[in-house]
Design an enzyme around this catalytic site. Structure first.
Site, mmCIF file in Angstrom:
data_model
loop_
_atom_site.group_PDB
_atom_site.id
_atom_site.type_symbol
_atom_site.label_atom_id
_atom_site.label_comp_id
_atom_site.label_asym_id
_atom_site.label_seq_id
_atom_site.Cartn_x
_atom_site.Cartn_y
_atom_site.Cartn_z
ATOM 1 N N TYR A 254 0.595 -1.208 -0.150
ATOM 2 C CA TYR A 254 0.039 -0.094 0.034
ATOM 3 C C TYR A 254 0.724 1.307 -0.261
ATOM 4 C CZ TYR A 254 -3.885 2.536 1.143
ATOM 5 O OH TYR A 254 -4.877 4.192 1.162
ATOM 6 N N TYR B 237 -5.438 5.363 -7.438
ATOM 7 C CA TYR B 237 -5.857 5.128 -6.273
ATOM 8 C C TYR B 237 -7.108 5.140 -5.652
ATOM 9 C CZ TYR B 237 -5.669 6.484 -1.171
ATOM 10 O OH TYR B 237 -5.488 6.281 0.717
#
Ligand SMILES: [Zn+2]
Lengths: 383, 154
Positions: free
Chosen positions: A288, A338
């Site tokens: 991430y 994102y």
């Protein structure tokens, strides 16, 4: 003999919409498009779906989605909190539900219009719960300001430099260059551009931040037995974990004894405890990357290197294809899209199917992680 | 409408919105006192404030007076895009101060050249991890006071 999730379920379908700074369809439409694409990829009829999982921040709820796509009777549904920390747990909850017989076909999804939508921290009227009363009046307003505080300390404590953060940004941008679906496809990054970019929150610059994106993704989880008869090569959920460390505070984890040891450390302990292999056996990682800083912190947390060694780990092309740990091979949150990390799950599946645009030859194991710095989750996938 | 209800100062900075546990901190700050919640049974300090003690589970609390001395644990310098009131002063300085009296406790705040000075009033070249600071108090709206930080040896 206790029950285990190990390889009892598999991801058998993935789907996504295009990614862009601005898409016209509403979030609900995008969610349905991604879910139907994932079911089509799996070769499973929507009427077979009996489980759903998404994020608490997801604004298209399971009632609306199930009705729209034509799901059957739903016997399991789950929502995971803490923004991007929830991504991998959506799959983990479905895997647990299917393994324990609560459902048979699960869909996880995330639909988001953050490219064209409002940013919550720009709203002065927003209610400021704890811990905002301790941070926002002083101008610590955005997630980047909160993570920059950890970044500065990390640089001070371990000698990390902006070049290390650049290594992360570059690896993601180079993989986006290979991925036509990535927002940054065709837009190479240079060291000069990185070093001269405008600041967002010193010591973090524009290229240390993920892309605000419109888009949706979904994946389909079924029991391993069922997976063997479907059209795609199964990608098994080998191990899964969530992580909420003792005395953790979320994004502003400044009040624990050790703010640089975040939730990844907690998730990692459980993840490896339940796995047949360790960090050195991971062929490719989807970690991430809302901010470059999260990568060295996560590399340490998930045990790819020792404490304080995450920055140095990024040197010598370690995160590039052919390096020690090819990273975020679709381009990640920094350069593909994102969407609260869901694209990392689908890219992990593509790697283990052998269909990534930046394929790691023979990849058979993949770590996928959710947001570090918030209560998090992680998956170990294997082919 | 009180400033607390309005949510911002006259120049657009956000006011603290206390919760029930945090309220005493702001009440003491309005008197110019930096106090941290502690357990009335085992004496352990805790921050942010919360209903019970994570060590001994006691609900008995007291608020212990701090010396106001500490050092910079980390710092950042936000640039726009920001809320308008902050954008006007940007780039400005935000520090995380580790209290000398309670090393596990760190307060977010602004280093300033004087209690009422702007958020960008300290030359960022003077900021470094470990720099000693001390608390001062600024009334940023009627009845609303926040701690700010002066460098000890600027
Ligand atoms: Zn106690």
């Amino acid at each position: 003999m206790t029950a285990t999730l190990k390889d009892t379920t598999a991801i058998v379908g993935i789907g996504q919409t295009p990614f862009a700074r601005q898409l016209d369809p509403p979030e609900k439409t995008l969610a349905c498009q991604a879910i139907l694409a994932a079911l089509d990829d799996a070769g499973i009829a929507p009427s077979e779906v009996d489980a759903f999982a998404s994020y608490t921040m997801e604004e298209t709820d399971e009632v609306e989605v199930a009705k729209a796509v034509g799901a059957g009777d739903v016997t399991f549904f789950s929502r995971i909190g803490y923004g991007g920390g929830g991504s991998c747990a959506t799959v983990a909850h479905l895997a647990a539900a299917i393994t324990t017989g609560q459902a048979t076909v699960g869909v996880a999804w995330r639909s988001r219009k953050r490219g064209s939508g409002p940013r919550p921290w720009r709203d002065t009227r927003a209610q400021l719960p704890t811990p905002a009363q301790w941070t926002r009046p002083y101008g610590l307003l955005r997630p980047v300001d909160e993570i920059a505080m950890l970044a500065r300390r990390y640089m001070h404590e371990y000698g990390a430099t902006r070049d290390h953060f650049f290594n992360v940004a570059l690896a993601c941008r180079n993989r986006a260059a290979q991925n036509p679906a990535a927002i940054m496809h065709g837009r190479p990054l240079t060291r000069e551009a990185y070093m001269s970019a405008r600041w967002i929150s010193e010591p973090l610059c524009l290229f240390d931040n993920c892309l605000e994106t419109d888009g949706a993704l979904a994946c389909v989880v079924v029991a391993a037995e069922r997976a063997r008869d479907l059209r795609q090569r199964p990608v098994y959920v080998h191990s899964a974990a969530q992580g909420l460390p003792s005395q953790h505070h979320g994004m502003v984890n400044y009040w624990t004894d050790d703010p640089l040891a975040g939730p990844s450390w907690t998730a990692a302990r459980q993840l490896w405890k339940a796995a047949d292999f360790g960090p050195s056996d991971v062929h490719v990682a989807q970690i991430y990357d809302a901010f470059t800083t999260l990568i060295p912190l996560s590399l340490e947390g998930y045990g790819f290197c020792g404490r304080g060694e995450g920055a140095a780990f990024t040197e010598d092309g370690a995160l590039e294809l052919g390096g020690r740990l090819p990273l975020n091979t679709g381009g990640g949150g920094l350069s593909e899209a994102y969407v609260h990390g869901f694209n990392l799950i689908n890219e992990g599946v593509r790697q283990l199917r052998g269909t990534s645009t930046a394929q790691v030859p023979g990849a058979a194991t993949c770590l996928v992680t959710a947001g570090e710095g918030v209560p998090t989750s992680a998956l170990l996938l294997r082919s | 409408m009180s400033p607390m209800m309005r949510g911002t100062t006259d120049n657009g900075l956000l006011l603290p919105v206390p919760d029930a546990d945090g309220e005493p901190f702001w009440t003491y700050a309005a008197r110019g006192e930096l106090r941290i919640q502690s357990c009335a049974d085992c004496g352990g300090l805790r921050f942010p404030p919360r209903p019970c003690c994570p060590r001994c589970q006691s609900f008995a609390t007291e608020w212990r007076l701090m010396s106001g001395r500490g050092h910079i644990w980390s710092y950042v310098r936000p640039h726009p895009p920001l809320l308008p009131g902050y954008a006007e002063q940007a780039p400005y300085n935000v520090v995380l101060v580790q209290l000398a009296d309670a090393p596990g406790i760190r307060l977010v705040g602004n280093p300033v050249s004087a209690p009422d000075a702007a958020l960008d009033s300290v030359d960022p070249a003077l900021l470094r991890v470990g720099a000693p600071v001390r608390a001062v108090f600024a009334e940023i709206a009627p009845g609303v006071t926040v701690p700010r930080w002066l460098l000890e040896r600027p």
